[in-house]
Design an enzyme around this catalytic site. Sequence first.
Site, PDB file in Angstrom:
ATOM      1  N   SER A   8     -39.699 -37.088   6.866  1.00 22.51           N
ATOM      2  CA  SER A   8     -39.512 -38.534   6.750  1.00 22.51           C
ATOM      3  C   SER A   8     -38.118 -38.991   7.191  1.00 22.51           C
ATOM      4  O   SER A   8     -37.888 -40.187   7.356  1.00 22.51           O
ATOM      5  CB  SER A   8     -39.765 -38.980   5.306  1.00 22.51           C
ATOM      6  OG  SER A   8     -38.738 -38.491   4.484  1.00 22.51           O
ATOM      7  N   LYS A  68     -32.349 -40.841   1.629  1.00 22.35           N
ATOM      8  CA  LYS A  68     -32.670 -42.063   2.371  1.00 22.35           C
ATOM      9  C   LYS A  68     -31.405 -42.593   3.049  1.00 22.35           C
ATOM     10  O   LYS A  68     -30.293 -42.232   2.698  1.00 22.35           O
ATOM     11  CB  LYS A  68     -33.188 -43.147   1.402  1.00 22.35           C
ATOM     12  CG  LYS A  68     -34.571 -42.873   0.823  1.00 22.35           C
ATOM     13  CD  LYS A  68     -35.657 -43.286   1.786  1.00 22.35           C
ATOM     14  CE  LYS A  68     -37.056 -43.132   1.202  1.00 22.35           C
ATOM     15  NZ  LYS A  68     -37.582 -41.767   1.273  1.00 22.35           N
TER      16      LYS A  68
END
Lengths: 432, 154
Positions: B75, B112
């Site tokens: 991701s 992230k």
Amino acid sequence: MFGLIDGNTFYVSCERVFDPKLRGVPVVVLGNGDGCCIALSPEAKRLGLKIGTPIFQVPDAIRKQVHVRSANFALYGDLSARIVSILRDLFPRVEVYSIDENFVDLDGLKDPFATCLEARERILRWVGIPSCAGLGASRTLAKAGNKLAKDQSKRAVNAGARAVFHATPDNIDALAVEDVWGVGRKYAARLNKEGVQTAADLAALPTDHVRSRYGVVLARTQTELRGIPCGDLELEEPDRKQIVVSRTFGRDVGDPMEALAIFATVACEKLRKRGLAAGALWVWLDGNPFKGDTFHASRAVPFPFPTQDTAEVLRAVRFLGKAIRTQAARGRRAQAYKRGGVGLTDLVRADKRQTDLFFGPDERAERGMAVLDRINAKWGRGTVGLGAAGWRVGGAKPREARIGSSDAQWRPTLQALSPSYTTKWSELLRVR
Amino acid sequence: MNLNSLAMTRNPPTLIGPIGAWTRQELPMLAALAACGFPSPAEDFFREDDRLDLNDKLIANPAATFLMRADCGGSMIDYGIHDGDLLVVDRSINARPGHTVVVLWEGGFTVKKLYVRDQRIVLAASAGIAPIRVPEDVEVDVWGVVRWSLTCHV
């Protein structure tokens, strides 16, 4: 002036750094091969759990509400060393007192309170451990301040300046006399009987009275409470959380193993004298700060079964000492050591150890130790010691089998051990 | 962390020097010096200190640095983080927009990219994965800032 900075419910806080599920819920850390509670979060305390309670005695209804972890001393040792290195940067002198407590020298600092607060906040942000700091003109006052800081901050993570308390002889009346460093439960009961309830009451007693009724040790505690430090205060807590033997070496020592062995031997003697057995060992070494050498390393291992056996402890000391020195040899600094120590923690009463199918005390070894202690008591410490037994040429192999399969000796069967997040490549935290 | 604290973190914190307790692995810049014949012309420029230490390079603040393993199902590939990468996470850096961060989100650790869009904190991942727009009343718990990610290519 002294400061005492220590982690709030340290073992629990260490577990919480890497496991967010444990925050804000009751957490229990078990020692002694998952036998007893050795650390409790405040939430767990509120459920009525006590340090030292064997987990099997806890009713099911309560056990279901708590998160249980096995003591992960590799993790605690690593985070403890990080805290010491942060303190070394802020204070001219740091005295490692236990795995989660450090005395710091505040002399010469412009604003000791602000520096202690800064230390507290750095430890929280950099390592993730909430702590409290006590300041005082003596170690006993610093310790008192620490306790008062814990009370007024309620051990909250984001307590900020409320987690720091500067204790003076005039503001310690909120501290119960039994919580004063160096006042045992026995003395506390006697003191209570004559109306001495708080630290301030004790400080106010006439010195002669204290000396004649309670002895010179309590008189010294009293002097310290009045803000006069007694230099060579025996740095040993009367409580039974741990036995620590540490010294500043007379000169810089290249090979500290002999010193560590002697410390361990003395610590084991004290251990047996009190009828205790140790569930874990902790070893640390410092470079010489006066030569700009800020080297500090500490390592810890658990024993498969709480032990009183000097030989077993020495093997573990040798193993940890070697690991620290290998680490140091790779660096440019700390080729010589100025200070070192050995701590026995995770203590249990020797007669209350729980045997299981695979692990039990090595009774033959422990009978041998009893003989050794008697000889040394009669003819002086160090008459008889362990040479080759604990100090095999080339070092003892930590994975040497004593019982059953290989490495059984070093791997207690722990049910809820958190990974070695900071000390093993294969167990690093995985980030999704 | 909230937007106000983001705005206040212009000044990076003072970093402490490396501690001796950290292990060092030194790589000599010159593998061997000439043992005989003419002295090597490089010798005058080669001193004891001329070693490269990867720990010095990768770990600015040992006390606050933790290693983690990326396991994010690809991701974060747009930001150069592959599964299995070693993450060098520094807790002493104040998180700022543009930093790659390890955050506590919905009970777990996740890596992230941190942004601010329309006065809201955004936790972004690779294209095709919807960024998390953090509601105003929710605090983002930044565990640490990713200083390096290391990919093994063999």
